[in-house]
Write an enzyme that holds these catalytic residues in place. Structure first.
Site, short mmCIF file in Angstrom:
data_model
loop_
_atom_site.label_atom_id
_atom_site.label_comp_id
_atom_site.label_asym_id
_atom_site.label_seq_id
_atom_site.Cartn_x
_atom_site.Cartn_y
_atom_site.Cartn_z
N HIS A 1 50.21 -7.14 -12.64
CA HIS A 1 50.55 -5.87 -12.00
C HIS A 1 51.21 -4.93 -12.99
CE1 HIS A 1 53.94 -8.63 -11.42
NE2 HIS A 1 54.74 -7.58 -11.51
N PHE A 2 50.97 -3.65 -12.77
CA PHE A 2 51.65 -2.59 -13.52
C PHE A 2 52.59 -1.89 -12.56
CE2 PHE A 2 49.63 -2.35 -17.68
CZ PHE A 2 48.53 -3.17 -17.50
N HIS A 3 53.85 -1.75 -13.00
CA HIS A 3 54.83 -0.97 -12.24
C HIS A 3 54.68 0.50 -12.63
CE1 HIS A 3 57.63 -4.46 -11.30
NE2 HIS A 3 56.96 -4.97 -12.31
N GLN B 1 58.83 -11.55 -15.68
CA GLN B 1 57.83 -11.59 -14.60
C GLN B 1 58.31 -12.53 -13.50
OE1 GLN B 1 53.85 -12.83 -15.77
NE2 GLN B 1 52.97 -12.06 -13.84
N ASP C 1 56.45 -0.97 -4.10
CA ASP C 1 57.30 -2.11 -4.43
C ASP C 1 58.42 -2.18 -3.39
OD1 ASP C 1 59.42 -3.73 -5.70
OD2 ASP C 1 58.20 -3.62 -7.50
P1 5GP Z 1 57.64 -8.58 -11.88
O1 5GP Z 1 59.03 -9.03 -12.24
O2 5GP Z 1 56.78 -9.81 -11.58
O3 5GP Z 1 57.04 -7.66 -12.87
O4 5GP Z 1 57.80 -7.73 -10.59
C1 5GP Z 1 57.46 -8.13 -9.30
C2 5GP Z 1 57.78 -6.96 -8.40
O5 5GP Z 1 57.29 -7.29 -7.13
C3 5GP Z 1 59.28 -6.66 -8.26
O6 5GP Z 1 59.52 -5.33 -8.65
C4 5GP Z 1 59.56 -6.91 -6.78
O7 5GP Z 1 60.45 -5.96 -6.26
C5 5GP Z 1 58.19 -6.79 -6.16
N1 5GP Z 1 57.98 -7.63 -4.98
C6 5GP Z 1 58.41 -8.91 -4.80
N2 5GP Z 1 58.00 -9.37 -3.59
C7 5GP Z 1 57.29 -8.36 -3.03
C8 5GP Z 1 56.61 -8.24 -1.77
O8 5GP Z 1 56.57 -9.14 -0.93
N3 5GP Z 1 55.98 -7.05 -1.52
C9 5GP Z 1 56.02 -6.01 -2.43
N4 5GP Z 1 55.38 -4.88 -2.07
N5 5GP Z 1 56.66 -6.08 -3.60
C10 5GP Z 1 57.28 -7.26 -3.91
#
Ligand code: 5GP
Length: 141
Positions: free
Chosen positions: A104-106, A98, A35
């Protein structure tokens, strides 16, 4: 009702190789990468290669393929970063947090007494992400 999958989301671009990522694990169905805004040292993401916005439109097959990899990455991350535990997070639609609409899973390693940094808190140094991805790959080997 859940919106349609948008193939121009950032993770779809990563999957197509249109933008770079620090890859940790890949098989024919799943990709894991760092991330860019880590909430702790070693934060990475596990995604299916096939489209799904989130858990609400994912197939049972996608989830069945994902979870063993989530576990594998969590175990490797705890080992690689000498963490005391790991949080698994997964958000569904914007009101739930989101921001990228590809399932995706963190996997977020946690350390005793160290608070988790905010979601989307700030970009990490690319060299640190590359070094952490390398450490994870070694722990997975
Ligand atoms: P969500 O809020 O959708 O669960 O999390 C999206 C995650 O994607 C966030 O933790 C953010 O830091 C990460 N993220 C956003 N843009 C990018 C990117 O361009 N590359 C990567 N590797 N991670 C990203």
């Amino acid at each position: 009702m859940t919106a349609a999958y948008d193939p121009n989301n950032i993770f779809a671009k990563i999957l197509r190789g249109e933008i770079p990522s620090h890859k940790v694990y890949e098989d024919d169905k799943i990709l894991a990468f760092m991330d860019v805004m880590p909430q702790s040292n070693g934060h990475c993401l596990v995604v299916p290669k096939t489209p799904a916005r989130n858990l609400l439109d994912a197939s049972v097959e996608q989830l069945t393929d994902l979870m063993p990899v989530v576990q594998k990455i969590a175990k490797a991350a705890v080992k690689a970063f000498e963490a005391d535990g790991a949080v698994i997070m997964q958000f569904n639609e914007a009101p739930a947090g989101q921001t990228v609409f590809h399932l995706h899973f963190h996997v977020v390693p946690r350390y005793e007494g160290v608070p988790m940094r905010p979601h989307e808190g700030g970009m990490a140094d690319g060299a640190i992400l590359a070094a952490n991805a390398a450490k994870l790959r070694v722990a997975l080997a």
